[in-house]
Write a protein that holds these residues in place. Structure first.
Motif, PDB file in Angstrom:
ATOM      1  N   ALA A  41      55.394   2.321  86.878  1.00  0.00           N
ATOM      2  CA  ALA A  41      56.725   2.841  87.225  1.00  0.00           C
ATOM      3  C   ALA A  41      56.816   4.260  86.672  1.00  0.00           C
ATOM      4  O   ALA A  41      56.397   4.522  85.542  1.00  0.00           O
ATOM      5  N   TYR A  59      56.191  -5.791  90.059  1.00  0.00           N
ATOM      6  CA  TYR A  59      57.432  -6.161  89.381  1.00  0.00           C
ATOM      7  C   TYR A  59      58.222  -4.935  88.946  1.00  0.00           C
ATOM      8  O   TYR A  59      57.682  -3.826  88.862  1.00  0.00           O
ATOM      9  N   LEU A  61      61.288  -3.611  86.020  1.00  0.00           N
ATOM     10  CA  LEU A  61      61.864  -3.964  84.721  1.00  0.00           C
ATOM     11  C   LEU A  61      63.377  -3.808  84.781  1.00  0.00           C
ATOM     12  O   LEU A  61      63.886  -2.835  85.330  1.00  0.00           O
ATOM     13  N   THR A  62      64.074  -4.768  84.201  1.00  0.00           N
ATOM     14  CA  THR A  62      65.529  -4.619  84.068  1.00  0.00           C
ATOM     15  C   THR A  62      65.773  -3.641  82.911  1.00  0.00           C
ATOM     16  O   THR A  62      64.851  -3.353  82.129  1.00  0.00           O
ATOM     17  N   PRO A  63      66.992  -3.123  82.766  1.00  0.00           N
ATOM     18  CA  PRO A  63      67.260  -2.220  81.637  1.00  0.00           C
ATOM     19  C   PRO A  63      66.946  -2.871  80.288  1.00  0.00           C
ATOM     20  O   PRO A  63      66.675  -2.188  79.308  1.00  0.00           O
ATOM     21  N   GLN A  64      66.949  -4.206  80.236  1.00  0.00           N
ATOM     22  CA  GLN A  64      66.635  -4.910  78.983  1.00  0.00           C
ATOM     23  C   GLN A  64      65.124  -5.123  78.824  1.00  0.00           C
ATOM     24  O   GLN A  64      64.674  -5.719  77.852  1.00  0.00           O
ATOM     25  N   GLY A  65      64.349  -4.670  79.808  1.00  0.00           N
ATOM     26  CA  GLY A  65      62.892  -4.781  79.711  1.00  0.00           C
ATOM     27  C   GLY A  65      62.330  -6.069  80.275  1.00  0.00           C
ATOM     28  O   GLY A  65      61.153  -6.351  80.110  1.00  0.00           O
ATOM     29  N   LYS A  67      60.826  -8.495  83.025  1.00  0.00           N
ATOM     30  CA  LYS A  67      60.068  -8.297  84.261  1.00  0.00           C
ATOM     31  C   LYS A  67      60.648  -9.170  85.375  1.00  0.00           C
ATOM     32  O   LYS A  67      60.825 -10.375  85.186  1.00  0.00           O
ATOM     33  N   HIS A  92      59.281   2.789  91.403  1.00  0.00           N
ATOM     34  CA  HIS A  92      60.213   2.065  90.528  1.00  0.00           C
ATOM     35  C   HIS A  92      59.520   0.828  89.950  1.00  0.00           C
ATOM     36  O   HIS A  92      60.069   0.142  89.109  1.00  0.00           O
ATOM     37  N   PHE A  94      55.946  -1.638  88.810  1.00  0.00           N
ATOM     38  CA  PHE A  94      54.591  -1.730  88.256  1.00  0.00           C
ATOM     39  C   PHE A  94      53.770  -2.627  89.179  1.00  0.00           C
ATOM     40  O   PHE A  94      54.300  -3.620  89.708  1.00  0.00           O
TER      41      PHE A  94
END
Lengths: 190, 185
Positions: A41, A59, A61-65, A67, A92, A94
């Motif tokens: 990303a 995949y 990542l959400t803002p909280q990391g 997957k 955006h 990976f």
């Protein structure tokens, strides 16, 4: 090399060794270790891939990391971060080799040249993009309308055996359920 | 709540900084060396400061990565320990303001003679540092590492394990990239 793999992947094109020599000669083989990032990303996807063997996951990542798995590629399928590849903009997503992977790939300029050199590629492109769109809409509908159990059943019915070898948490994420729920459902059928 | 260190997220954040740095490379030297006021650093000085900060950890992290005696595991996700957590949490700007401003010690002062050092060199130095940082993160997401702690660049009062040190460097950089945005505005 790779002629049979490419002929299958690019069905229904009728690819001939002599007339399509440029097409066949562009592909280069690459290997990735288990866990290696094929595309990151924040970087542009420079390649379009066909998988010789192995499983890869795409995949975000959400803002909280956390997957969130969007899809998989495996033996014989196309791979890569397609929107980044087409638009030459930062990905955006990976793309990670979930198992040791061998793929062949081409650069964007070569991909574009196929369409210029071979008019029949436009027909392939039309069909491939139709199928891609229909597939994405179908998945979206399934995520919105099906229960976790129904999503699990649909997935198990049509997923290739190869995907059952990868970590359950990745499949669970793809099905938008917790690994525990996935594990429970899997245990119930075995 | 403890800060969670997640390697892929770190890689994404590093890539973001690399992309922004690329944009700074296209700015004029005049803009890069202009200080917003007498007390503040120029963009180039901030960039140099980040490289100095990174270099202060290079040998420490390389030595820690070379420690093969007490390998534990590859890192999927790791919670920061108490003191690093306290420090790292103070980094992100809040409501558009840089909080907890710190006095920069002499060791970390960016001493650059703008007319002697080409700005491209200063920028490419930080680019290399970011690549190196990403290499460390990518290493511990796929290879087992030791979580034994080592002294931070400010001494034994603060001690980090490898992922914490990388998170600290990254947060430090993000804070200074934010500072650059404010300078350019």
């Amino acid at each position: 090399m790779y002629q049979s793999l490419l002929k299958n992947a690019f069905t229904p094109l009728n690819l001939e060794t002599e007339t399509h020599s440029f097409f066949f000669n562009c592909w280069r083989e690459v290997e990735f270790k288990k866990g290696e990032l094929i595309t990151e990303a924040g970087r542009v996807e420079n390649y379009f891939y066909v998988v010789i063997e192995g499983v890869q996951a795409i995949y975000i990542l959400t803002p909280q990391g956390e997957k969130k798995v969007i899809g998989f590629s495996f033996d014989g399928s196309f791979s890569g971060v397609y929107d980044s590849f087409l638009k030459c903009r930062d990905s955006h997503y990976f793309l990670e080799a979930i198992t040791p992977s061998r793929l062949i790939r081409i650069k964007k300029e070569e991909y574009d040249q196929f369409f210029e050199k071979y008019p029949e590629f436009n027909e392939w492109g039309r069909i491939a993009h139709q199928e891609l769109l229909i597939g994405r809409v179908q998945r979206e509908v399934e995520l919105i309308t099906l229960t976790a159990k129904e999503r699990f059943d649909v997935f198990m019915e049509r997923c290739p055996d190869k995907l059952l070898e990868i970590p359950q948490k990745m499949i669970a994420s793809y099905l938008n359920m917790t690994p525990e729920t996935f594990s429970r459902m899997r245990a119930s059928i075995s | 709540m403890r800060v969670k260190i997640q390697p892929e997220q770190q890689i994404q954040r590093i890539n973001h900084l690399k992309n922004v740095l690329k944009e700074y490379a296209s700015l004029s030297d005049e803009l890069l060396i202009q200080r917003p006021n007498e007390k503040s650093w120029s963009v180039l000085e901030v960039i140099k400061h980040m490289s100095i900060g990174h270099l202060a950890y290079r040998e420490k992290i390389k030595n820690a990565l070379a420690n093969t005696e007490d390998k534990v595991q590859k890192i999927d996700e790791l919670s920061c320990t108490v003191i690093p957590n306290y420090l790292i949490k103070r980094f992100p700007p809040s409501e558009g303001k840089i909080r907890f401003k710190m006095k920069t010690t002499k060791k970390f002062q960016p001493m650059i003679m703008e007319e002697q050092v080409p700005s491209a060199m200063v920028i490419s130095e930080l680019e290399e540092c970011l690549d190196e940082l990403k290499g460390w993160v990518d290493y511990y997401r796929t290879e087992p590492i030791s979580l034994r702690k080592f002294n931070s660049a400010v001494g034994a009062m603060v001690r980090f394990n490898i992922p914490e040190a990388c998170e600290f460097i990254l947060c430090h950089n993000e804070r200074h990239f934010y500072q650059i945005e404010k300078i350019l505005k």
